[in-house]
Scaffold this active site. Structure first.
Site, PDB file in Angstrom:
ATOM      1  N   LYS A 267      16.322   7.266  -2.362  1.00  0.00           N
ATOM      2  CA  LYS A 267      14.930   6.093  -2.332  1.00  0.00           C
ATOM      3  C   LYS A 267      13.519   6.865  -3.677  1.00  0.00           C
ATOM      4  O   LYS A 267      13.441   7.554  -3.724  1.00  0.00           O
ATOM      5  CB  LYS A 267      14.784   6.203  -1.070  1.00  0.00           C
ATOM      6  CG  LYS A 267      12.834   5.040  -1.291  1.00  0.00           C
ATOM      7  CD  LYS A 267      12.518   5.399   0.797  1.00  0.00           C
ATOM      8  CE  LYS A 267      10.976   5.496   0.924  1.00  0.00           C
ATOM      9  NZ  LYS A 267      10.642   5.289   1.972  1.00  0.00           N
ATOM     10  N   ASP A 272       3.790   5.726  -2.001  1.00  0.00           N
ATOM     11  CA  ASP A 272       3.506   4.491  -0.768  1.00  0.00           C
ATOM     12  C   ASP A 272       2.484   4.414   0.513  1.00  0.00           C
ATOM     13  O   ASP A 272       2.069   5.368   1.060  1.00  0.00           O
ATOM     14  CB  ASP A 272       5.110   5.320   0.763  1.00  0.00           C
ATOM     15  CG  ASP A 272       5.067   4.206   1.937  1.00  0.00           C
ATOM     16  OD1 ASP A 272       4.738   3.344   1.719  1.00  0.00           O
ATOM     17  OD2 ASP A 272       5.494   4.626   2.786  1.00  0.00           O
ATOM     18  N   LYS A 279      -1.135   2.906   4.825  1.00  0.00           N
ATOM     19  CA  LYS A 279      -1.472   4.169   6.365  1.00  0.00           C
ATOM     20  C   LYS A 279      -3.044   4.377   6.384  1.00  0.00           C
ATOM     21  O   LYS A 279      -3.300   4.535   5.353  1.00  0.00           O
ATOM     22  CB  LYS A 279      -0.629   5.316   5.151  1.00  0.00           C
ATOM     23  CG  LYS A 279       1.166   4.833   5.117  1.00  0.00           C
ATOM     24  CD  LYS A 279       1.905   6.069   4.199  1.00  0.00           C
ATOM     25  CE  LYS A 279       3.363   6.000   4.577  1.00  0.00           C
ATOM     26  NZ  LYS A 279       3.870   5.949   5.558  1.00  0.00           N
ATOM     27  N   ASP A 290       7.654  10.380  -1.664  1.00  0.00           N
ATOM     28  CA  ASP A 290       8.662   9.170  -1.336  1.00  0.00           C
ATOM     29  C   ASP A 290       9.751   8.693  -2.067  1.00  0.00           C
ATOM     30  O   ASP A 290      10.203   8.113  -1.877  1.00  0.00           O
ATOM     31  CB  ASP A 290       7.628   7.933  -0.731  1.00  0.00           C
ATOM     32  CG  ASP A 290       8.639   6.749   0.681  1.00  0.00           C
ATOM     33  OD1 ASP A 290       9.190   8.165   1.374  1.00  0.00           O
ATOM     34  OD2 ASP A 290       7.931   6.410   0.690  1.00  0.00           O
ATOM     35  N   GLU A 351       9.453  -0.486   3.486  1.00  0.00           N
ATOM     36  CA  GLU A 351       9.534  -0.652   2.431  1.00  0.00           C
ATOM     37  C   GLU A 351      10.640  -0.105   1.719  1.00  0.00           C
ATOM     38  O   GLU A 351      10.994  -0.382   1.497  1.00  0.00           O
ATOM     39  CB  GLU A 351       8.299  -0.314   1.587  1.00  0.00           C
ATOM     40  CG  GLU A 351       8.475   1.092   0.787  1.00  0.00           C
ATOM     41  CD  GLU A 351       7.878   2.576   1.956  1.00  0.00           C
ATOM     42  OE1 GLU A 351       7.581   1.776   3.017  1.00  0.00           O
ATOM     43  OE2 GLU A 351       8.342   3.481   1.301  1.00  0.00           O
ATOM     44  N   ARG A 353      12.949   0.374   3.602  1.00  0.00           N
ATOM     45  CA  ARG A 353      14.813  -0.301   3.510  1.00  0.00           C
ATOM     46  C   ARG A 353      14.691  -1.397   2.770  1.00  0.00           C
ATOM     47  O   ARG A 353      15.948  -2.377   2.609  1.00  0.00           O
ATOM     48  CB  ARG A 353      15.349  -0.379   4.773  1.00  0.00           C
ATOM     49  CG  ARG A 353      13.696  -1.231   5.476  1.00  0.00           C
ATOM     50  CD  ARG A 353      13.517  -1.181   6.964  1.00  0.00           C
ATOM     51  NE  ARG A 353      12.808  -0.169   7.380  1.00  0.00           N
ATOM     52  CZ  ARG A 353      12.537   0.427   8.738  1.00  0.00           C
ATOM     53  NH1 ARG A 353      12.872  -0.358   9.142  1.00  0.00           N
ATOM     54  NH2 ARG A 353      12.128   1.681   9.178  1.00  0.00           N
TER      55      ARG A 353
HETATM   56  N1  BES Z   1       8.101   6.685   3.498  1.00  0.00           N
HETATM   57  C1  BES Z   1       7.782   6.430   4.835  1.00  0.00           C
HETATM   58  C2  BES Z   1       8.449   7.078   5.845  1.00  0.00           C
HETATM   59  C3  BES Z   1       7.987   8.268   6.334  1.00  0.00           C
HETATM   60  C4  BES Z   1       6.257   8.825   6.493  1.00  0.00           C
HETATM   61  C5  BES Z   1       8.606   9.889   5.778  1.00  0.00           C
HETATM   62  C6  BES Z   1       6.567   9.883   7.232  1.00  0.00           C
HETATM   63  C7  BES Z   1       7.731  10.843   6.141  1.00  0.00           C
HETATM   64  C8  BES Z   1       5.816  11.124   6.813  1.00  0.00           C
HETATM   65  C9  BES Z   1       8.526   5.120   5.043  1.00  0.00           C
HETATM   66  O1  BES Z   1       8.087   4.133   4.286  1.00  0.00           O
HETATM   67  C10 BES Z   1       7.104   4.214   6.424  1.00  0.00           C
HETATM   68  O2  BES Z   1       6.591   4.210   6.492  1.00  0.00           O
HETATM   69  N2  BES Z   1       8.330   4.049   7.238  1.00  0.00           N
HETATM   70  C11 BES Z   1       7.458   3.333   8.460  1.00  0.00           C
HETATM   71  C12 BES Z   1       8.160   2.783   9.613  1.00  0.00           C
HETATM   72  C13 BES Z   1       7.328   2.141  10.686  1.00  0.00           C
HETATM   73  C14 BES Z   1       6.558   1.218   9.969  1.00  0.00           C
HETATM   74  C15 BES Z   1       8.366   1.854  10.821  1.00  0.00           C
HETATM   75  C16 BES Z   1       7.123   4.984   9.842  1.00  0.00           C
HETATM   76  O3  BES Z   1       7.725   5.914   9.893  1.00  0.00           O
HETATM   77  O4  BES Z   1       6.136   4.927  10.048  1.00  0.00           O
HETATM   78 ZN    ZN Z   2       7.868   5.168   2.325  1.00  0.00          ZN
HETATM   79 MN    MN Z   3       6.671   2.806   4.172  1.00  0.00          MN
END
Ligand code: BES
Ligand code: ZN
Ligand code: MN
Length: 496
Positions: A267, A272, A279, A290, A351, A353
């Site tokens: 990835k 992000d 966020k 990310d 995003e 996935r």
């Molecule tokens: N890159 C993030 C995952 C992440 C968040 C890794 C915080 C480390 C710390 C990913 O793209 C993301 O935002 N995932 C969301 C998914 C949710 C919207 C279903 C998450 O984990 O909150």
């Molecule tokens: Zn992400």
């Molecule tokens: Mn994300």
């Protein structure tokens, strides 16, 4: 930093610093005892006077020890002899590296690889010595105008082994240095900010890597190519960004021509923001990390290419920036993936996935023996497993076992979560084949369930590295994980 194999007497070796182990409580290791005899009982007196008692990670530095030929001796606490396994050994090496580097010694000879470590032979000890020392001495100061490098850093480390282990120790240094180079590349790329490390920058890095080995072929697909392939999910993520998406492919041909490759999919979200599902501001800077999955793929391939490993290996890196703007994907948008399956984007922050699913479909063309994707995919994985293991989910039992074992051997561990069909229905959508989020519960698992729908044609494993790819707080920075795990997995496969 230069590493050499040594076969010396600790008392007579001429060096800036001799490094010796001490166990709990106040128990000199064999090498330390030999040293102590020549030094007239100096070490025993130091321990007796309460300088240290051998607890793991303790260090004690003594200058100009009478009776020995070195300028300094560094005692390092190793804990209880019965607890001295590979992990304890790594902790000890880290403490030793820290202390010797701060000691002002330009060179040193370590007798720590002479110690008996449960489940770890000379090769394993020497390689860990190299990897951990390099990792401790790494400092992320590339973008500081004044480097915070020590004025007299350690630049030469001899690692002492028994005579019969010399050959394997040399191999361990070669392997350890290549892995350290891969880890360092992953850390350096991971630490770079989003305004420098863009998808185009990553593509440039991959191309540069391609020039370092004749066995490595690198190609970069532009958005026009993605459109042709029908990669609607990947493209939907970068719609809100001014940075064009790239799909990087690295093909390392070290194995028999035609042998099915291991494909690593990383990835590469270079920043992000969450997109329209933006966020919160706190710690959003950390979303520059990310792309650590992508960085680990580049790092692992670097190491394998440097070692000229006899395997066919492919890296596939979908890389984008996830930003909000007038063109950005909106919650509720429905896109068609390269596989033909349609996806309702209920949250633009899920995003990873979306870019991975098209990369997984693309990976089919390499007729893979196994596909491993590596992604900072979910905060839920951090909640479930913390910052120690990567989350592992897979559709193939032998692949799970191979990765779990490689994790144990390398110290870069992963832990399995269930990829049960029971969770699949959480992805149901009223309007498309699936939604891109699965609700509140089991977020790391539903993310993997989503990916599994694009990985049906081959053996596949998913590593969720959200908890392990970087550290926050005072020690903020990329860890280079799981390069160690990936290279170990490749080494184990070749040895099979
Ligand atoms: N890159 C993030 C995952 C992440 C968040 C890794 C915080 C480390 C710390 C990913 O793209 C993301 O935002 N995932 C969301 C998914 C949710 C919207 C279903 C998450 O984990 O909150
Ligand atoms: Zn992400
Ligand atoms: Mn994300």
């Amino acid at each position: 930093m230069k590493f050499t194999v040594k076969c010396e007497n600790p008392a007579s070796v001429k060096t800036g610093c001799v490094i010796l182990g001490v166990f709990e409580r106040r128990k000199l290791s064999d090498a330390a005892s030999r040293f102590d005899k020549a030094a007239g009982g100096l070490l025993a007196r130091l321990l007796h006077d309460g300088g240290m008692d051998g607890r793991s990670g303790q260090t004690l530095l003594v200058h100009y020890p009478a009776g020995a030929s070195c300028e300094r001796v560094l005692l390092v606490g190793c804990g209880k002899p019965g607890d001295f396994n590979g992990r304890a050994f790594r902790t000890v090496i880290a403490a030793a590296a820290q202390a010797v580097n701060a000691s002002g010694a330009g060179d040193a000879v370590s007798f720590l690889a002479d110690l008996d470590v449960a489940d770890c032979d000379s090769y394993c000890k020497v390689r860990a010595h190299v990897e951990v020392t390099r990792s401790v001495l790494f400092s992320p100061d590339e973008l500081k105008s004044k480097k915070d490098k020590d004025s007299r850093p350690l630049h030469r480390l001899g690692i002492n082994v028994h005579a019969e282990a010399r050959q394997s120790a040399r191999k361990a240094i070669t392997d350890g240095e290549a892995i350290a180079n891969g880890v360092e590349l992953a850390r350096t790329l991971g630490n770079l900010p989003g305004n420098i490390c863009t998808p185009s920058y990553l593509a440039g890095q991959a191309r540069a890597l391609g020039k370092t080995s004749t066995r490595l072929k690198v190609s970069v697909m532009e958005e026009a190519g993605m459109k042709k392939h029908g990669m609607g999910a990947l493209l939907s993520v970068s719609r809100g960004s001014d940075e064009p998406a790239k799909l990087i492919t690295l093909e390392y041909s070290g194995g028999k021509p035609g042998a099915r490759p291991v494909v690593l999919v990383g990835k590469g979200v270079t920043f992000d923001s969450g997109g329209i599902s933006i966020k919160p501001a706190a710690a959003m800077d950390e979303m520059k990390f990310d792309m650590c999955g992508a960085a680990s793929v580049l790092g692992a391939i670097t190491a394998c290419a440097e070692l000229q490993l006899e395997i066919n290996l492919v890296g596939v890196i979908p890389t984008v920036e996830n930003m909000p703007d007038g063109k950005a994907s909106k919650p509720g948008d429905i896109v068609t993936s390269m596989s033909g399956q349609t996806i309702e984007i209920l949250n633009t922050d899920a995003e990873g996935r979306l870019i991975l699913c098209d990369a997984l479909t693309y990976a089919e063309r390499f007729d893979p023996d196994a596909v491993i994707d590596i992604a900072t995919l979910t905060g839920a994985c951090v909640v479930a497993l913390g910052e120690h293991p990567a989350g592992l989910l897979s559709n193939h039992r032998p692949l799970v076992n191979g990765l779990l074992n490689a994790g144990q051997a390398s110290g870069d561990r992963c832990w399995e979560l269930p990829l049960w069909d029971d969770y699949q229905s959480q992805l149901d959508s009223n309007f498309a084949d699936m939604a891109n989020i699965g609700g509140k519960s089991a977020g790391a698992i539903t993310a993997a369930c989503f990916l599994s729908r694009f990985a049906k044609k081959y053996h596949w494993a998913h590593l969720d590295i959200a908890g392990i790819a970087w550290r926050s707080g005072k020690e903020k920075g990329a860890t280079g994980r799981p390069v160690g795990l990936l290279v170990q997995y490749v080494l184990d496969r070749i040895a099979e």
